[in-house]
Design a protein around this motif. Structure first.
Motif, PDB file in Angstrom:
ATOM      1  N   LEU A   1       0.628   4.421  -2.715  1.00  0.00           N
ATOM      2  CA  LEU A   1       0.327   5.777  -2.267  1.00  0.00           C
ATOM      3  C   LEU A   1       1.502   6.724  -2.511  1.00  0.00           C
ATOM      4  CD1 LEU A   1      -1.532   4.995   1.089  1.00  0.00           C
ATOM      5  CD2 LEU A   1      -2.534   5.810  -1.049  1.00  0.00           C
TER       6      LEU A   1
ATOM      7  N   ARG B   1       0.833  -1.206   0.000  1.00  0.00           N
ATOM      8  CA  ARG B   1       0.000   0.000   0.000  1.00  0.00           C
ATOM      9  C   ARG B   1       0.872   1.263   0.000  1.00  0.00           C
ATOM     10  NH1 ARG B   1      -4.952   1.692   0.193  1.00  0.00           N
ATOM     11  NH2 ARG B   1      -5.589   3.484   1.457  1.00  0.00           N
TER      12      ARG B   1
ATOM     13  N   ALA C   1      -2.465   7.397   7.363  1.00  0.00           N
ATOM     14  CA  ALA C   1      -3.421   6.487   8.000  1.00  0.00           C
ATOM     15  C   ALA C   1      -2.913   5.051   7.943  1.00  0.00           C
ATOM     16  CB  ALA C   1      -4.784   6.598   7.310  1.00  0.00           C
ATOM     17  N   THR C   2      -2.377   4.666   6.803  1.00  0.00           N
ATOM     18  CA  THR C   2      -1.814   3.321   6.671  1.00  0.00           C
ATOM     19  C   THR C   2      -0.630   3.135   7.614  1.00  0.00           C
ATOM     20  OG1 THR C   2      -2.467   3.295   4.337  1.00  0.00           O
ATOM     21  CG2 THR C   2      -0.848   1.670   5.035  1.00  0.00           C
TER      22      THR C   2
ATOM     23  N   ARG D   1      -5.318  14.614   0.485  1.00  0.00           N
ATOM     24  CA  ARG D   1      -5.996  13.327   0.612  1.00  0.00           C
ATOM     25  C   ARG D   1      -5.022  12.165   0.493  1.00  0.00           C
ATOM     26  NH1 ARG D   1      -9.992  15.584  -2.869  1.00  0.00           N
ATOM     27  NH2 ARG D   1      -9.167  14.304  -4.576  1.00  0.00           N
ATOM     28  N   GLN D   2      -4.119  12.241  -0.498  1.00  0.00           N
ATOM     29  CA  GLN D   2      -3.164  11.154  -0.682  1.00  0.00           C
ATOM     30  C   GLN D   2      -2.205  11.049   0.501  1.00  0.00           C
ATOM     31  OE1 GLN D   2      -3.520   8.990  -3.016  1.00  0.00           O
ATOM     32  NE2 GLN D   2      -5.152  10.132  -4.030  1.00  0.00           N
ATOM     33  N   SER D   3      -1.784  12.208   1.025  1.00  0.00           N
ATOM     34  CA  SER D   3      -0.876  12.201   2.176  1.00  0.00           C
ATOM     35  C   SER D   3      -1.548  11.614   3.404  1.00  0.00           C
ATOM     36  CB  SER D   3      -0.390  13.630   2.468  1.00  0.00           C
ATOM     37  OG  SER D   3       0.359  14.133   1.395  1.00  0.00           O
ATOM     38  N   LEU D   4      -2.837  11.940   3.605  1.00  0.00           N
ATOM     39  CA  LEU D   4      -3.558  11.400   4.763  1.00  0.00           C
ATOM     40  C   LEU D   4      -3.751   9.889   4.642  1.00  0.00           C
ATOM     41  CD1 LEU D   4      -6.271  14.078   5.661  1.00  0.00           C
ATOM     42  CD2 LEU D   4      -4.261  13.389   6.974  1.00  0.00           C
ATOM     43  N   LYS D   5      -4.011   9.413   3.426  1.00  0.00           N
ATOM     44  CA  LYS D   5      -4.125   7.968   3.238  1.00  0.00           C
ATOM     45  C   LYS D   5      -2.805   7.286   3.590  1.00  0.00           C
ATOM     46  CE  LYS D   5      -7.637   8.018  -0.432  1.00  0.00           C
ATOM     47  NZ  LYS D   5      -7.905   7.722  -1.866  1.00  0.00           N
ATOM     48  N   PHE D   6      -1.725   7.921   3.192  1.00  0.00           N
ATOM     49  CA  PHE D   6      -0.392   7.389   3.495  1.00  0.00           C
ATOM     50  C   PHE D   6      -0.172   7.332   5.006  1.00  0.00           C
ATOM     51  CE2 PHE D   6       4.169   7.531   4.031  1.00  0.00           C
ATOM     52  CZ  PHE D   6       4.658   6.750   2.988  1.00  0.00           C
TER      53      PHE D   6
ATOM     54  N   ARG E   1       1.331   8.179  -5.962  1.00  0.00           N
ATOM     55  CA  ARG E   1       0.263   9.183  -6.068  1.00  0.00           C
ATOM     56  C   ARG E   1       0.680  10.500  -5.423  1.00  0.00           C
ATOM     57  NH1 ARG E   1      -4.956   5.534  -4.178  1.00  0.00           N
ATOM     58  NH2 ARG E   1      -4.932   4.058  -5.921  1.00  0.00           N
TER      59      ARG E   1
END
Length: 606
Positions: free
Chosen positions: A205, A201, A259-260, A252-257, A208
Motif C-alpha cells: 500500500l 500489506r 484500515a490495515t 482510497r489507497q490512504s484509507l486502505k493503509f 501505491r
C-alpha cells in the motif's frame, strides 16, 4: 530549451533498478544515520533507560502491595511513593533527551537527502525531466523526504525504546512467575503472525500511496501554472474532474493503509487480553494460589497489559517504516540516476564562435528521428536564422549545442573541437540563451540579471546590462528599482519587461555564442521593436542562432536555414531565398498576406 519535437510518453533514459526494502534501509542507515553515531548512542542509552523506568513502575507494585498495603506498613508505602516520584522525574529527562536527539538526527537526514536530490536534479540529463513531471520530482524533496525522516526517527524510537520495554517486561514476568509466563509464550507467535501479515500489506500500500501523491502533485502543478489556459478555454470543470480522480485514488489507497493499521491493533490487544483472562482463570487453582501473592499477580497483570502499548507501537511503526522505505526507494531512484556525461578535459576561456554540425542525427525515443543528417557551419560572428514549420527540429538543433541532449549520430564541433572534448561547464560558459518562455526567479531584478554572470559583477555592470537591453528605464521606475522583488517567475512584470530582463542577463553573461529561441514571438509590436533593438546590440560580434516563425525578424540574418521534417531544405540570405522562390519565399509571402505560390502551404503544422 523546449522539447516540442518529442512524442508524449517517450522515455529516453532507463531508470536505475529499484532496490529491495532491506537493502534500501541499510543504505539509508549507513549513509545518512551512521555519520551521527555519537549522538545516536546517547539517544539509545536514554531510550533504554526510559524503557527500564516503565518496567520499574510495574516492579514497584509488588512490594507496595505485599509489603505496604497488605501488611499495612506506612513507612514502606511512603518509601515506594518517593521511588515513584523519582522514576517520573528521571523518565521526563530521559524522554526529552532521547526524543530530541533522535529528532535532531531526523532533521539532519532530511537536510542531507534534500541536498542529494537537489544536487542530482541540477546535473540530470534533460531526458529525465522529459520523463518525470515537475510535481513528482518536487514531491521527492518535500513529502517523500519527510516520510523517510519519519521512518528513521519513529522507527529508531520504537525499535529501541519499545523493543527494550518488551524485553524488560517479558523478563520481569518470567522472573515473577515462570508458570504464568508459559501462557504469554503461546500468545507471542500469534502477535508475530499478525505483524508479518501487516508488514507485507503495508509495503504494497505504501508504494501505491507514493504513486498517487505524485499524481496529485502533478495535476495540481499543471492547474497552477496553466490557469490562464484553463480559464480561457472554459475547462475548469474538466480539470476539477481530473484532479478529483487522482485525489480520490489517493484517498482510497490512504484509507486502505489506515484500515490495515487500525485493524491490526485490536487484534494484538485481543491476543493480549485473552492471555490475561486465561491467567486470571488459572490463578484460581489452588496450586497457583499458594505461590502467587496479590502483589505478584498485580505486577504480572500490569506488565502483561503494559505490553499492549509497545506491541501496538511496533505495529504502528512498521507502517511508518514501510512508508519511509517506499519513499527512500523513490528518492534513491533520483539520486542514482546517472548525471550528464562530462568526461571532457579540454578547457576553454572564450571561444572564437565557429560552430560546425556534421551529419547530425537525433531521436528522443530511439525510433522517430527529429534531425536527419544536418550539415551546418557558422563562422565566428555570423547570424544564422533557423526557420520553418513547427516540429521541423529547430529547437532540438540548438538544444544540442549546450549538450542538453547528445546526437544519436554525427558530431558537433566548436572551434574545430568536438563538443564532448570540452569540460561541460566550460562549454556552457560559451553560450547565452534567450527564449520565448523566460524563466525568472523569485528574487530581485538585480539578482535575476546577475544570474547570467560567470563571476562577480558590480551594480554598475548590472545597470549597463539593463541599459543595453532597453530595460533600465522601466526597472528604475519600479517601487525599489533594481532591488524590487518580482515574484515567482517574474509575475510582477509584463511579458516585454520579462523578456528585456532575460536579454540583460544574456548581455551580462557576455558569451561568444547566442541562442535566440522565439525571443519576440509573443510580444506586441511596440515591445517587439524595443526588444529587437536590444537583441541587435546583443548579437553584435557574436555567433547567433535565431529561431523565429515571424520571418520579418530574420531578414537581416547573414544566412537563413529552412528546416522541415528534420532536414535542411534550403539555405541562403533573405534576398537569395526570395529569388529562389522556394519554401522560404512561399512562407514569407504567406505571412505578408500576399498570394502564395503554388504549394506554399504544404507542410505547415501551426
Amino acid at each position: 530549451m523546449s522539447r516540442a519535437d518529442a512524442a508524449p510518453g517517450d522515455e529516453p533514459a532507463a531508470q536505475p533498478p529499484r532496490r529491495g526494502g532491506w537493502e534500501t534501509f541499510r543504505r539509508l542507515f549507513l549513509g545518512y544515520v551512521a555519520p551521527h553515531w555519537k549522538v545516536g548512542l546517547v539517544a539509545v542509552a536514554f531510550m533504554i533507560a526510559l524503557s527500564a523506568t516503565q518496567t520499574g513502575f510495574v516492579s514497584v507494585i509488588r512490594p507496595l502491595l505485599d509489603e505496604g498495603f497488605v501488611k499495612q506498613d506506612p513507612a514502606t508505602i511512603r518509601f515506594y511513593a518517593a521511588v515513584l516520584i523519582g522514576l517520573v522525574l528521571f523518565q521526563g529527562v530521559a524522554h526529552f533527551v532521547s526524543h530530541y536527539l533522535i529528532s535532531w538526527i531526523g532533521r539532519m537526514l532530511v537536510k542531507r537527502i534534500r541536498l542529494d536530490v537537489h544536487d542530482r536534479l541540477l546535473v540530470m540529463p534533460s531526458a529525465v525531466f522529459d520523463r518525470h513531471s515537475a510535481g513528482r520530482l518536487v514531491s521527492k524533496l518535500t513529502y517523500e523526504a519527510e516520510q523517510v525522516a519519519g521512518a528513521v526517527t519513529q522507527a529508531a524510537v520504537t525499535l529501541v525504546q519499545d523493543l527494550a520495554m518488551v524485553v524488560f517486561l517479558v523478563g520481569y514476568m518470567a522472573y515473577l512467575s515462570p508458570r504464568l509466563m508459559v501462557i504469554v509464550v503461546f500468545v507471542l507467535p500469534v502477535v508475530g503472525g499478525i505483524i508479518a501479515y501487516v508488514t507485507q500489506r503495508f509495503r504494497k500500500l505504501s508504494k501505491r500511496i507514493h504513486r498517487s501523491v505524485g499524481g496529485v502533485g502533478s495535476v495540481a502543478e499543471e492547474s497552477v501554472h496553466g490557469y490562464p489556459i484553463i480559464k480561457g478555454f472554459g475547462q475548469a470543470e474538466r480539470e476539477r474532474r481530473r484532479f478529483e480522480q487522482v485525489n480520490e485514488r489517493n484517498r482510497r489507497q490512504s484509507l486502505k493503509f489506515q484500515a490495515t493499521k487500525f485493524a491490526a491493533v485490536p487484534l494484538v490487544r485481543l491476543a493480549a487480553g485473552s492471555a490475561l483472562a486465561l491467567i486470571i482463570y488459572l490463578v484460581t487453582f489452588e496450586s497457583l494460589v499458594e505461590v502467587v501473592t496479590v502483589g505478584t499477580f498485580a505486577s504480572f497483570a500490569g506488565a502483561l497489559m503494559m505490553l499492549n502499548q509497545p506491541l501496538k507501537s511496533l505495529i504502528g511503526i512498521n507502517a511508518t517504516l514501510q512508508r519511509g522505505i517506499a519513499a527512500a526507494q523513490s528518492i534513491f531512484q533520483v539520486v542514482d540516476t546517472p548525471g550528464e556525461e562530462d568526461t571532457g578535459t579540454r578547457q576553454i576561456e572564450r571561444a572564437a564562435g565557429e560552430v560546425a554540425l556534421r551529419g547530425v542525427r537525433f531521436s528522443y525515443d530511439g525510433e522517430r528521428e527529429v534531425l536527419r543528417g544536418i550539415d551546418l557551419a557558422a563562422s565566428p560572428g555570423e547570424r544564422i536564422a533557423l526557420v520553418g514549420p513547427s516540429g521541423g527540429g529547430k529547437s532540438t538543433l540548438v538544444s544540442l549545442l549546450p549538450r542538453f541532449y547528445e546526437p544519436t549520430a554525427g558530431e558537433i564541433r566548436l572551434d574545430g573541437v568536438a563538443l564532448p572534448a570540452y569540460r561541460l561547464a566550460d562549454l556552457r560558459r560559451q553560450l547565452a540563451m534567450v527564449s520565448q518562455d523566460v524563466t525568472l526567479f523569485n528574487t530581485t531584478v538585480a539578482e535575476n540579471i546577475r544570474f547570467g554572470a560567470p563571476g562577480p559583477v558590480t551594480e554598475e555592470q548590472i545597470r549597463q546590462a539593463a541599459e543595453a537591453a532597453s530595460a533600465r528605464g522601466f526597472i528604475e521606475a519600479l517601487p525599489h528599482g533594481f532591488e524590487t522583488e518580482i515574484g515567482e517567475d517574474g509575475v510582477m512584470l509584463s511579458g516585454g519587461q520579462r523578456q528585456r530582463v532575460a536579454i540583460a542577463r544574456a548581455v551580462l553573461r557576455d558569451a561568444p555564442i547566442l541562442i535566440l529561441d522565439e525571443a519576440t514571438s509573443a510580444l506586441d509590436t511596440e515591445s517587439e521593436r524595443a526588444i529587437q533593438q536590444a537583441l541587435e546590440r546583443l548579437m553584435a560580434g557574436r555567433t547567433a542562432f535565431i529561431i523565429a516563425h515571424r520571418l520579418s525578424t530574420v531578414e537581416r540574418a547573414d544566412r537563413i536555414v529552412f528546416l522541415e521534417q528534420g532536414r535542411i531544405v534550403e539555405a541562403g540570405t533573405h534576398g537569395e531565398l526570395l529569388a529562389r522562390d522556394g519554401r522560404y519565399a512561399a512562407l514569407y509571402r504567406m505571412q505578408l498576406g500576399a498570394e502564395p505560390a503554388a504549394g506554399a502551404g504544404q507542410g505547415q503544422e501551426g
